[in-house]
Design a protein around this motif. Sequence first.
Motif, short mmCIF file in Angstrom:
data_model
loop_
_atom_site.label_atom_id
_atom_site.label_comp_id
_atom_site.label_asym_id
_atom_site.label_seq_id
_atom_site.Cartn_x
_atom_site.Cartn_y
_atom_site.Cartn_z
N GLY A 282 10.54 5.19 -1.76
CA GLY A 282 9.48 4.41 -1.93
C GLY A 282 9.69 2.89 -2.91
O GLY A 282 10.95 3.28 -3.68
N GLU A 283 8.88 1.87 -3.03
CA GLU A 283 9.02 1.02 -3.49
C GLU A 283 7.92 -0.18 -3.61
O GLU A 283 7.15 0.20 -2.97
N PHE B 265 13.94 8.28 -5.09
CA PHE B 265 15.51 7.52 -4.42
C PHE B 265 14.02 6.21 -4.67
O PHE B 265 13.27 5.93 -4.29
N GLY B 266 14.84 4.63 -3.86
CA GLY B 266 14.12 3.70 -3.88
C GLY B 266 13.51 3.36 -2.09
O GLY B 266 13.42 4.58 -1.64
N ASN B 267 14.10 2.56 -1.74
CA ASN B 267 13.87 2.23 0.25
C ASN B 267 15.13 1.23 0.01
O ASN B 267 14.86 0.56 0.84
N PRO C 281 12.62 0.62 -7.19
CA PRO C 281 11.80 1.89 -6.62
C PRO C 281 11.53 1.85 -7.85
O PRO C 281 10.58 1.88 -8.57
N ILE C 282 10.21 2.94 -7.08
CA ILE C 282 8.30 3.61 -7.52
C ILE C 282 9.05 4.14 -8.07
O ILE C 282 9.73 5.15 -8.50
N PRO C 283 8.86 4.12 -10.06
CA PRO C 283 8.35 5.40 -11.51
C PRO C 283 7.87 6.70 -11.22
O PRO C 283 7.17 6.34 -9.78
N GLY C 284 8.97 7.73 -11.40
CA GLY C 284 8.69 9.07 -10.86
C GLY C 284 9.11 9.85 -9.49
O GLY C 284 8.96 10.52 -9.53
N MET D 193 7.66 9.07 1.84
CA MET D 193 7.48 7.59 1.51
C MET D 193 6.61 6.81 1.64
O MET D 193 5.75 6.99 2.71
N ASN D 194 6.50 6.25 0.64
CA ASN D 194 5.70 5.23 0.52
C ASN D 194 6.15 3.66 -0.30
O ASN D 194 7.12 3.53 -0.90
N THR D 195 6.52 2.84 0.83
CA THR D 195 6.39 1.21 0.60
C THR D 195 5.82 0.46 0.61
O THR D 195 4.70 0.40 0.96
N THR D 196 5.60 -0.91 0.21
CA THR D 196 5.05 -1.56 0.31
C THR D 196 4.40 -2.53 1.22
O THR D 196 3.21 -3.16 1.21
#
Length: 239
Positions: free
Chosen positions: A63-64, A75-77, A69-72, A94-97
Amino acid sequence: MRLRVDLLPHGHYPDVVLVVDVLRATTTAVQYLERGAEALLLTATPEVALSLREGSSDILLGGERGGLPIPGFDFGNSPVEAAGQNFTGKTVVMNTTNGTGAAFAAAETGKHVLLAALVNAHAAARRARSLATEEIAVVCAGTDTRVGLEDVYTAGVLAEYLLAMGAFSSDDGTRIALTVRRNAADPVETLSSSAHGQHLADLGLGGDVRHAAQVSTSTLVPTLAPGGDTPGALRFVAG
């Protein structure tokens, strides 16, 4: 049959919904499943994603926020990053903006929710046409509640394919997306010139933009699985 393009998520989807966040969530989602992930869980918040990983070695987080990338998270997105991994036997959470929020809006009422990007555009359009009985809605995620050129262009590509497959009545959103598609140069230039494309390039992620600009390189369509029982998450599988 109705064809509808929402330039931003609005809700009230009665039938088939194609969710588009080409830079980068829906493009990356295709890659996760292409690379062997058993399922993809889209979560309402990063906190839900982190809680799902607790005590499980078979769950990875991607996620991002703001493109980073989101801390913890593992992977990013990034579709380029995902394409270089092996996710066999894993579930990716997955979680994204923007993209995950659009998927949740679609899932509130949609009978069939599919994730669409340029990389699976032909396959996603065919799957949507085979499932629809009333309406196909193409929903652009946008960026921070603003319309994104890259998503509108992708919606135009999908609309073009869909209109070639059968008789539809279409709305002004569809006409706008088709106009953008027909007046744009090529996918790489269009995505790169978008505000979000430029932002990603500034972060050193231009390779993701170029990857996302590939058209119909995959036949995989992430499909919302019925009867998901994970609170705060939507379960997508390869379709």
